[in-house]
Design a protein around this motif. Structure first.
Motif, PDB file in Angstrom:
ATOM      1  N   ILE A 172      -9.370  -3.285  -0.842  1.00  0.00           N
ATOM      2  CA  ILE A 172     -10.157  -3.492   0.372  1.00  0.00           C
ATOM      3  C   ILE A 172      -9.335  -3.011   1.564  1.00  0.00           C
ATOM      4  O   ILE A 172      -8.205  -3.478   1.765  1.00  0.00           O
ATOM      5  N   THR A 173      -9.892  -2.093   2.332  1.00  0.00           N
ATOM      6  CA  THR A 173      -9.217  -1.561   3.524  1.00  0.00           C
ATOM      7  C   THR A 173     -10.021  -1.923   4.761  1.00  0.00           C
ATOM      8  O   THR A 173     -11.213  -1.562   4.852  1.00  0.00           O
TER       9      THR A 173
ATOM     10  N   VAL B  57     -14.251  -0.265   0.463  1.00  0.00           N
ATOM     11  CA  VAL B  57     -13.845  -0.809  -0.840  1.00  0.00           C
ATOM     12  C   VAL B  57     -13.737   0.352  -1.814  1.00  0.00           C
ATOM     13  O   VAL B  57     -14.666   1.151  -1.961  1.00  0.00           O
ATOM     14  N   SER B  58     -12.572   0.431  -2.500  1.00  0.00           N
ATOM     15  CA  SER B  58     -12.346   1.526  -3.445  1.00  0.00           C
ATOM     16  C   SER B  58     -11.731   0.970  -4.741  1.00  0.00           C
ATOM     17  O   SER B  58     -10.718   0.247  -4.674  1.00  0.00           O
ATOM     18  N   PRO B  59     -12.356   1.256  -5.894  1.00  0.00           N
ATOM     19  CA  PRO B  59     -13.642   1.947  -6.046  1.00  0.00           C
ATOM     20  C   PRO B  59     -14.797   1.023  -5.668  1.00  0.00           C
ATOM     21  O   PRO B  59     -14.598  -0.164  -5.431  1.00  0.00           O
ATOM     22  N   GLY B  60     -16.039   1.560  -5.669  1.00  0.00           N
ATOM     23  CA  GLY B  60     -17.178   0.749  -5.255  1.00  0.00           C
ATOM     24  C   GLY B  60     -17.633  -0.254  -6.289  1.00  0.00           C
ATOM     25  O   GLY B  60     -18.435  -1.143  -5.985  1.00  0.00           O
ATOM     26  N   ALA B  61     -17.107  -0.138  -7.515  1.00  0.00           N
ATOM     27  CA  ALA B  61     -17.453  -1.080  -8.584  1.00  0.00           C
ATOM     28  C   ALA B  61     -16.271  -1.209  -9.516  1.00  0.00           C
ATOM     29  O   ALA B  61     -15.545  -0.242  -9.776  1.00  0.00           O
TER      30      ALA B  61
ATOM     31  N   PRO C 136       0.799  -1.221   0.000  1.00  0.00           N
ATOM     32  CA  PRO C 136       0.000   0.000   0.000  1.00  0.00           C
ATOM     33  C   PRO C 136       0.834   1.274   0.000  1.00  0.00           C
ATOM     34  O   PRO C 136       0.379   2.304  -0.490  1.00  0.00           O
ATOM     35  N   ASP C 137       2.038   1.224   0.512  1.00  0.00           N
ATOM     36  CA  ASP C 137       2.822   2.447   0.574  1.00  0.00           C
ATOM     37  C   ASP C 137       3.313   2.893  -0.804  1.00  0.00           C
ATOM     38  O   ASP C 137       3.689   4.037  -1.007  1.00  0.00           O
ATOM     39  N   ARG C 138       3.310   1.998  -1.794  1.00  0.00           N
ATOM     40  CA  ARG C 138       3.729   2.368  -3.138  1.00  0.00           C
ATOM     41  C   ARG C 138       2.583   2.964  -3.959  1.00  0.00           C
ATOM     42  O   ARG C 138       2.822   3.537  -5.016  1.00  0.00           O
TER      43      ARG C 138
END
Length: 234
Positions: free
Chosen positions: A196-197, A186-190, A130-132
């Motif tokens: 997933i965070t 969840v990003s994006p929602g679709a 995630p940091d990248r």
């Protein structure tokens, strides 16, 4: 007996014979008149039967006795009765045919076409960093995922793919909906691929929905030793 008496007797015999002859002629005339009247009645009845289509055609090779008018009236139905009888026979035949069709016709089970979705697979990437800001090359696993990340949040990349009736994978863009959006984002929602965070410990369901089919995932998270422990399963 003198000649005058013989003459009287002869006259009496002649008168008697003439009277008998007259009676016979009158009887024969009456019988012929009655027979003509009966024939006229029978002809009238037969014409009425022909007009209503109720009289059967006579057999050319057979001699048919002439029925009397009373027996014709008793044996032959009226036009309305004949139509009602034909209607009843038609209904009975239709009912029998319907019963046979319902007994012999099997309703086939609905079979999806090769292009219809019958399932959804969700895969998780093992080495997401995630940091990248972007995922690095790595391995996708399914159907379950488990991991530990330091800090108060846990982030994992997920990807959905559809399965058609032939078992072939196909690209889809489903909606991702968490039952507890405060715990799971969840990003994006679709879309096919999402992030997933997990922001808090607890339990949440994640629904992945495509046209005509859905997939439900269960997310369980605990926080211990300054790290978030997450398990995702079907």
């Amino acid at each position: 007996m003198n000649r005058r008496q013989e003459t009287r007797e002869l006259l009496r015999g002649t008168v008697f014979v003439l009277a008998l002859a007259g009676s016979a002629c009158a009887f024969n005339a009456g019988a012929r008149a009655a027979e003509a009247e009966d024939s006229a009645d029978i002809s009238a009845v037969q014409e009425a039967l022909d007009a209503n289509g109720l009289r059967d055609a006579p057999d050319a090779g057979a001699t048919q006795p002439a029925p009397d008018s009373e027996s014709i009236r008793q044996q032959r139905p009226t036009g309305e009765e004949a139509r009602a009888a034909r209607h009843e026979r038609q209904l009975a035949r239709s009912d029998r045919a319907t019963r046979r069709a319902s007994q012999n016709t099997a309703i086939p089970a609905a079979t999806p076409s090769p292009g219809d979705l019958v399932g959804i697979d969700v895969l998780f990437k093992l080495d997401f960093q995630p940091d990248r800001g972007e995922p690095t090359a790595g391995r996708w696993i399914a159907p379950a995922y488990a991991g530990v990340q330091e800090g108060a949040e846990f982030v994992v990349q997920a990807k959905a793919r559809g399965l058609d009736a032939s078992g072939k994978a196909t690209t889809i863009s489903p909606a991702w909906v968490a039952s507890d959006p405060n715990m799971v984002e969840v990003s994006p929602g679709a879309g096919e691929t999402v992030k997933i965070t997990v922001r808090d410990a607890g339990q949440s369901r994640l629904i992945v929905a495509a046209p005509g089919i859905t997939k439900e995932l269960s997310i369980s998270a605990t926080y211990a030793s300054r790290a978030m422990h997450v398990q995702i399963s079907e």
